[in-house]
Design an enzyme around this catalytic site. Structure first.
Site, PDB file in Angstrom:
ATOM      1  N   SER A 126      62.990  37.319 -82.586  1.00  0.00           N
ATOM      2  CA  SER A 126      61.821  37.111 -83.438  1.00  0.00           C
ATOM      3  C   SER A 126      60.566  37.501 -82.662  1.00  0.00           C
ATOM      4  O   SER A 126      60.436  38.651 -82.245  1.00  0.00           O
ATOM      5  CB  SER A 126      61.778  35.659 -83.938  1.00  0.00           C
ATOM      6  OG  SER A 126      60.794  35.506 -84.933  1.00  0.00           O
ATOM      7  N   ASP A 138      68.096  38.634 -92.967  1.00  0.00           N
ATOM      8  CA  ASP A 138      67.030  37.923 -92.268  1.00  0.00           C
ATOM      9  C   ASP A 138      66.069  37.330 -93.291  1.00  0.00           C
ATOM     10  O   ASP A 138      65.486  38.048 -94.106  1.00  0.00           O
ATOM     11  CB  ASP A 138      66.292  38.884 -91.333  1.00  0.00           C
ATOM     12  CG  ASP A 138      65.355  38.181 -90.363  1.00  0.00           C
ATOM     13  OD1 ASP A 138      64.571  37.324 -90.812  1.00  0.00           O
ATOM     14  OD2 ASP A 138      65.387  38.510 -89.165  1.00  0.00           O
ATOM     15  N   HIS A 184      67.851  34.963 -89.863  1.00  0.00           N
ATOM     16  CA  HIS A 184      66.848  34.931 -88.800  1.00  0.00           C
ATOM     17  C   HIS A 184      67.340  33.989 -87.700  1.00  0.00           C
ATOM     18  O   HIS A 184      66.771  32.930 -87.438  1.00  0.00           O
ATOM     19  CB  HIS A 184      65.504  34.480 -89.349  1.00  0.00           C
ATOM     20  CG  HIS A 184      64.363  34.796 -88.429  1.00  0.00           C
ATOM     21  ND1 HIS A 184      63.955  36.083 -88.173  1.00  0.00           N
ATOM     22  CD2 HIS A 184      63.548  34.005 -87.678  1.00  0.00           C
ATOM     23  CE1 HIS A 184      62.954  36.078 -87.310  1.00  0.00           C
ATOM     24  NE2 HIS A 184      62.694  34.825 -86.991  1.00  0.00           N
TER      25      HIS A 184
END
Length: 609
Positions: free
Chosen positions: A232, A495, A535
Site C-alpha cells: 500500500s 483490491d 488490499h
C-alpha cells in the site's frame, strides 16, 4: 553488494561497503563496532541531521516494552533497538499536527551471532505516521492482524528475531495517526511542503541510509544485501526508492502500491459523490452492493465449466446490472423482489463506480468500455474518465475492513476526503478527523459536484511540487536497473482500496520508457496480478465463500531474495488457498493463467500465456 571484512572508517569507505551518503554527507568515522548502550548516542553520528535518541538492549525472554508496562510480547532472541531522529522537521505551534521534531526511525539489530548480513526494512500504511520517534512506545511489535493479513503484515521485531536481518521502519516525519492527513496542512491552511517532502520521499531514503550505516557501525561489516518490503503506502515508498534513490536497495518488494497517489485517492472519493449526486445522499446498502457484485462474479468467474467464486480476469468482465433482471427490482420491471434489489438508477450508479471517476459523472455502456479500455494507454485514462474504478466482483464497501471501504454506508474512506481537502486547500471538505487552526473537517465533500471533484483531481497533479512529488509515477527505472536492483511488484485484482489498473498502466509506461523492450524490463522488474486477492485481505471479493489462492506469509519476500541472491527469476509463482485445497500459479504480466484442461483446482491445469 560486496562485504568488506574491514571496518568502514570514512564517508568514502562507508559508501563503498554498501552504505549511501544522504543529503547531508556522512561525517563520522567508525573505528570499532558500536555497543548496544548509551555510548551509541555519541559514537554514531552519520550526518549532521541525525541523532540517536534511545538505545535499548533486550535479552531473550525480556518483555518488549519501553514504558515499564508489560506488552505481553517477549523477545525470542537477543536484540538491540535504536531510535533515531532526522531533522530538521518542521517548527510550529506545540500540538499542531503540522509541527514535527523530525523523522522518527526505529531500528532493530539482531545479535552479531544471529545477523544474516541482510538489511530488511518495511514500509508504512495510509499516511504512515507512527511511534517510531517515541521513547516510550515500540512500533515494531508483531502485528496482531498478521493472521488476517499474512501476505503483507510484516513486523520489524519478527524480522530481526526470526530472519536475523536488521530491520527498520519510519514515522515518515509525523507521529500523529488520529488526525490522518492533518499534518500535511499548515495552521494557515497552506500546504506543508516540508512534511510532504519528508512523507513522500526523504524519510524512506534517510531510513535506508541510516539503517545501513548503523548496521555497518554495529557489526563492523557492511550488509551484503538490502531489501525494501512494503504494501500500500509501503508499496509506493518502495517504488519511490526505485525511481529516486536507485542505489538504496538490492531488492524491492512492492505490493498494492499507492503510487499515482493524488489520482487514485481523489478517485477513491468518487463512489460517495455518486451516492450524493445520483442517489440523493442515500448510499446503496451492503446487501444491494453484495447482490450486484456477486451477480458480476457469477457472470464472469466460470473456468472449465465451473464457478470459481471470484473472477480470474476482471479486465474481460463486462457485466451490466442495468440489463440484469435478476438484480433489478420487480417494481422497476425486473425479477427481484427482495430488499436487496436495485432500481435502474442504482444499478447505473454501480456501473459508474466500476468505471471510475469522470469529469461529468457519466459512464459508457460496459459492453463498449468496462473501464479497462485505457489501461495500457501511455497517457492513462482519456476523455471524461479521470481514473479507474474498482474491479467487478470486489467488495465495494470493504467487507473485510468492516465496511470502511470506498462505498461504505457510513461515509468515505478518510484518506480520500483528506486528500481532496488538501488539494483544494480547504480543511472543511474533510471529515471531522481532520484538524486545523483555520477550521476542522466538516464533511464538506458532500456538496462537491462531479466537476468540482474533477477539478480537485487536476489540482492534485498541479500541486505535485508542493506535495513532494507524492504521485511516484516516474517510469524511468534505468538507474535502478543499472544498480543491479530487482523489483517484484504485485497487486490483488480484487483490491478494495487501490485500483490494480494503475499498476498495469505504470508497468506499460516503464516498458515504453525502455524502448518497448519487454525482456529488458523483465530482467529486473516483474509484475504479478493476483485474482481474488484484496488490499492485503485474503478475500477481497463480495463473495464471503471465495477462497482464492494467495501468497503465504513471507513467500514473495523469499522469491525476491532468491532472485537477488541466487539469480532465480520468477516467471510464475505457485499459490494455494487457505486450507491448501486449491493451487494455481500467478503469472508474470503480461501473461495470464490460462486453463488447459483438468481439475480447475490444480496448478497443473493452467499455463501462463
Amino acid at each position: 553488494m560486496p562485504v568488506l571484512v574491514t571496518i568502514c572508517a570514512s564517508v568514502v569507505l562507508l559508501a563503498a561497503c554498501g552504505g549511501n551518503t544522504s543529503s547531508s554527507a556522512l561525517t563520522a568515522a567508525t573505528t570499532k563496532p558500536l555497543t548496544c548502550d548509551d555510548s551509541m548516542k555519541t559514537a554514531f553520528k552519520p550526518d549532521v541531521n541525525t541523532t540517536v535518541t534511545l538505545v535499548k538492549a533486550f535479552k531473550k525472554g525480556d518483555d518488549l516494552n519501553l514504558s515499564g508496562t508489560s506488552s505481553g510480547v517477549t523477545a525470542t532472541n537477543d536484540l538491540c533497538m535504536v531510535k533515531l531522529n532526522v531533522g530538521p522537521g518542521n517548527p510550529g505551534p506545540a500540538g499542531a499536527p503540522s509541527t514535527s521534531p523530525g523523522i522518527g526511525i526505529e531500528v532493530w539489530l539482531p545479535s552479531p551471532a544471529n545477523w544474516n548480513k541482510r538489511v530488511h526494512v518495511v514500509g508504512g500504511g495510509g499516511w504512515a505516521g507512527g511511534v517510531q520517534g517515541s521513547t516510550t512506545a515500540i512500533a515494531g511489535l508483531p502485528n496482531p492482524l498478521a493472521a488476517l493479513f499474512p501476505a503483507v503484515a510484516v513486523s520489524t521485531v519478527a524480522i530481526a528475531e526470526t530472519e536475523g536481518a536488521v530491520s527498520a521502519s519510519t514515522d515518515t516525519g509525523h507521529a500523529d495517526t488520529a488526525g490522518g492527513g492533518s499534518f500535511a496542512m499548515n495552521p494557515d491552511g497552506t500546504i506543508n511542503t516540508a512534511l510532504w517532502t519528508d512523507f513522500a520521499s526523504r524519510s524512506i531514503h534517510e531510513m535506508a541510509v541510516d539503517t545501513k550505516a548503523l548496521a555497518t557501525a554495529y557489526y563492523g561489516i557492511a550488509p551484503k544485501y538490502s531489501y525494501w518490503d512494503g504494501f500500500s503506502t509501503g508499496g509506493r515508498q518502495g517504488m519511490k526508492e526505485a525511481q529516486a534513490n536507485p542505489d538504496d536497495f538490492d531488492g524491492i518488494l512492492a505490493g498494492g502500491p499507492a503510487f499515482n497517489w493524488s489520482k487514485f485517492i481523489t478517485g477513491e472519493l468518487y463512489p460517495q459523490i455518486v451516492f450524493q449526486r445520483d442517489l440523493g445522499g442515500t448510499p446503496l446498502t451492503t446487501a444491494q452492493q453484495d447482490l450486484v457484485s456477486n451477480a458480476a462474479i457469477s457472470a464472469c468467474d466460470s473456468v472449465g465449466g465451473q464457478h470459481l467464486g471470484y473472477i480470474l480476469d476482471p479486465s474481460a468482465c463486462k457485466y451490466d446490472p442495468t440489463a440484469d433482471r435478476n438484480v433489478l427490482c420487480a417494481a422497476s420491471g425486473g425479477a427481484n423482489s427482495t430488499p436487496a434489489c436495485v432500481t435502474p438508477v442504482q444499478a447505473a450508479a454501480i456501473n459508474k463506480i466500476w468505471y471510475g471517476i469522470t469529469s461529468d459523472g457519466s459512464a459508457p455502456v460496459p459492453g463498449s468500455d468496462n473501464g479497462w479500455a485505457s489501461v495500457t494507454s501511455l497517457t492513462g485514462p482519456s476523455g471524461v474518465q479521470r481514473w479507474f474504478g474498482q474491479t467487478r466482483g470486489t467488495s465495494l464497501y470493504g467487507a473485510f475492513f468492516g465496511g470502511t471501504g470506498l462505498a461504505g454506508v457510513n461515509g468515505p474512506f478518510t484518506v480520500a476526503s483528506d486528500q481532496v481537502a488538501l488539494e483544494l486547500q480547504n480543511p472543511t471538505i474533510a471529515g471531522p478527523n481532520f484538524v486545523n487552526a483555520t477550521g476542522n473537517g466538516a464533511s464538506g465533500w458532500k456538496a462537491l459536484s462531479y466537476a468540482q471533484l474533477s477539478n480537485a483531481f487536476d489540482q492534485g497533479i498541479a500541486l505535485q511540487s508542493q506535495f513532494g512529488q507524492i504521485n511516484t509515477d516516474n517510469p524511468d527505472l534505468s538507474a535502478f536497473k543499472s544498480h543491479g536492483g530487482k523489483l517484484l511488484h504485485y497487486h490483488g485484482l480484487s483490491d478494495e482500496l487501490i485500483m490494480p489498473q494503475g499498476s498495469v498502466n505504470y508497468y506499460t509506461r516503464v516498458v515504453n520508457q525502455m524502448g518497448g523492450d519487454l525482456a529488458s524490463v523483465q530482467s529486473f522488474y516483474r509484475l504479478f496480478l493476483i485474482p481474488g486477492f484484496g488490499h492485503g485481505s485474503l478475500n477481497g471479493t463480495a463473495n464471503p465463500a471465495a477462497n482464492p489462492p494467495v501468497p503465504a506469509a513471507g513467500q514473495l519476500y523469499q522469491v525476491l531474495a532468491g532472485w537477488v541472491e541466487n539469480g532465480v527469476a520468477p516467471d510464475k509463482i505457485p499459490l494455494q488457498n487457505q486450507g491448501g485445497t486449491i493451487t494455481r500459479p500467478i503469472c508474470m504480466y503480461p501473461s495470464k493463467p490460462t486453463y488447459t484442461g483438468g481439475d480447475v483446482g490444480a496448478a497443473s491445469s493452467f499455463t501462463c500465456s
